[in-house]
Design an enzyme around this catalytic site. Structure first.
Site, PDB file in Angstrom:
ATOM      1  N   GLY A  51       0.815  -1.211   0.037  1.00  0.00           N
ATOM      2  CA  GLY A  51      -0.218  -0.012   0.011  1.00  0.00           C
ATOM      3  C   GLY A  51       1.086   1.260   0.192  1.00  0.00           C
ATOM      4  N   GLU A  52       0.433   2.187   0.718  1.00  0.00           N
ATOM      5  CA  GLU A  52       1.397   3.389   0.888  1.00  0.00           C
ATOM      6  C   GLU A  52       1.839   3.447   2.319  1.00  0.00           C
ATOM      7  OE1 GLU A  52       3.761   6.191  -0.079  1.00  0.00           O
ATOM      8  OE2 GLU A  52       2.257   5.123  -1.711  1.00  0.00           O
ATOM      9  N   SER A  53       3.048   3.306   2.548  1.00  0.00           N
ATOM     10  CA  SER A  53       3.463   2.985   3.959  1.00  0.00           C
ATOM     11  C   SER A  53       3.398   4.286   4.993  1.00  0.00           C
ATOM     12  CB  SER A  53       4.870   2.698   3.899  1.00  0.00           C
ATOM     13  OG  SER A  53       5.677   3.643   3.459  1.00  0.00           O
ATOM     14  N   CYS A  83       6.095  -5.470   0.575  1.00  0.00           N
ATOM     15  CA  CYS A  83       6.363  -4.226   0.047  1.00  0.00           C
ATOM     16  C   CYS A  83       6.093  -3.072   1.048  1.00  0.00           C
ATOM     17  CB  CYS A  83       5.266  -4.120  -1.309  1.00  0.00           C
ATOM     18  SG  CYS A  83       5.870  -2.925  -2.229  1.00  0.00           S
ATOM     19  N   ARG A 110      12.603   3.669   0.543  1.00  0.00           N
ATOM     20  CA  ARG A 110      11.196   3.662   0.026  1.00  0.00           C
ATOM     21  C   ARG A 110      11.446   4.075  -1.538  1.00  0.00           C
ATOM     22  NH1 ARG A 110       7.317   7.693   2.093  1.00  0.00           N
ATOM     23  NH2 ARG A 110       6.052   6.356   0.749  1.00  0.00           N
ATOM     24  N   ILE A 139       6.124  -3.199  -7.216  1.00  0.00           N
ATOM     25  CA  ILE A 139       5.378  -2.276  -7.458  1.00  0.00           C
ATOM     26  C   ILE A 139       5.995  -0.897  -6.773  1.00  0.00           C
ATOM     27  CG2 ILE A 139       3.065  -1.006  -7.792  1.00  0.00           C
ATOM     28  CD1 ILE A 139       2.085  -4.280  -7.806  1.00  0.00           C
ATOM     29  N   ARG A 140       6.826   0.099  -7.265  1.00  0.00           N
ATOM     30  CA  ARG A 140       7.210   0.860  -6.360  1.00  0.00           C
ATOM     31  C   ARG A 140       7.790   0.355  -5.234  1.00  0.00           C
ATOM     32  NH1 ARG A 140       3.188   2.839  -8.886  1.00  0.00           N
ATOM     33  NH2 ARG A 140       1.558   2.574  -7.141  1.00  0.00           N
ATOM     34  N   HIS A 176       5.476  -8.780  -4.351  1.00  0.00           N
ATOM     35  CA  HIS A 176       4.228  -9.103  -4.092  1.00  0.00           C
ATOM     36  C   HIS A 176       3.775 -10.363  -4.141  1.00  0.00           C
ATOM     37  CE1 HIS A 176       2.409  -4.804  -3.290  1.00  0.00           C
ATOM     38  NE2 HIS A 176       3.389  -4.502  -4.065  1.00  0.00           N
ATOM     39  N   GLU A 178       1.449 -12.215  -3.030  1.00  0.00           N
ATOM     40  CA  GLU A 178       0.010 -12.307  -3.342  1.00  0.00           C
ATOM     41  C   GLU A 178      -0.568 -12.358  -4.513  1.00  0.00           C
ATOM     42  OE1 GLU A 178       1.366  -9.660  -2.242  1.00  0.00           O
ATOM     43  OE2 GLU A 178       0.338  -7.891  -2.723  1.00  0.00           O
TER      44      GLU A 178
END
Ligand code: GLN
Length: 201
Positions: A51-53, A83, A110, A139-140, A176, A178
């Site tokens: 997600g966005e940490s 991630c 990050r 992903i990023r 990821h 998942e």
């Protein structure tokens, strides 16, 4: 001795929750979405998704989840961070943010793969989980810039940089797992719960 199905929480304040729910079920666990401290009661393990940490960090504190999750980890519950979840577990974050849970002896940067490599896929070598390569979707992703002596590297990218790390019952991947059908990381989490429940009290 009959073994009950492990109850595995997925932190669901923000980010890629649904895919982890499916992955936990595939791996033989019962998946429980966690939004509030009371959702943690009776869980055997916890997944911290991507997600966005920075957002996740803020919501973890807003919902009062930081201390109860830390307590769960102190009690020996296995954790898997993917991630952004890896960033939440790291002891050191290169951009100056303090640690959130600080349970993994690594430094991460990050979005450390840079803009050119914003998102990419690569086949990864994960010797402790079998000789078959694992397909990694990044992903990023955070870049692991240092691994200290308490942590162990489980997988590396094709350039040899660590992308999966373990410290006891704490697991983290920069990619990821998942998002691909390979369930080896989720199965490892389920296995760690079974081992934990067999430990003498
Ligand atoms: N770049 C995100 C962060 O720093 C992580 C990206 C992800 O989880 N897919 O929080």
């Amino acid at each position: 001795m009959s073994e009950r199905t492990p109850r595995i929480g997925i932190l669901a304040v923000q980010g890629a929750v649904r895919e982890h729910v499916a992955a936990v079920r595939d791996a033989g666990g019962e998946a429980v979405e966690v939004r509030l401290p009371r959702d943690l009661v009776g869980l055997d393990a916890l997944v911290l998704p991507g997600g966005e940490s920075t957002t996740m960090r803020r919501l973890i504190d807003a919902y009062g989840l930081r201390e109860p999750i830390a307590a769960m980890a102190r009690g020996g519950a296995p954790l898997l961070g993917t991630c952004a979840g890896m960033i939440l577990l790291a002891e050191r974050i290169d951009d100056g943010d303090g640690p959130v849970f600080g349970l993994l002896d690594v430094a991460v940067r990050r979005n450390g793969y840079g803009r050119q490599l914003d998102s990419f896929e690569a086949d990864l070598d994960v010797p402790s989980l079998g000789s078959e390569p694992m397909h990694g979707v990044f992903i990023r992703a955070p870049l692991v810039t240092d691994v200290g002596p308490r942590a162990e590297v489980l997988a590396r990218d094709p350039d040899g940089r660590p992308v999966a790390v373990r410290q006891g019952r704490v697991l983290a991947t920069a990619f990821h797992p998942e998002l691909t059908p390979d369930r080896r990381f989720h199965r490892l989490l389920v296995r760690l719960v079974a081992e934990e429940s067999r430990r003498p009290a």
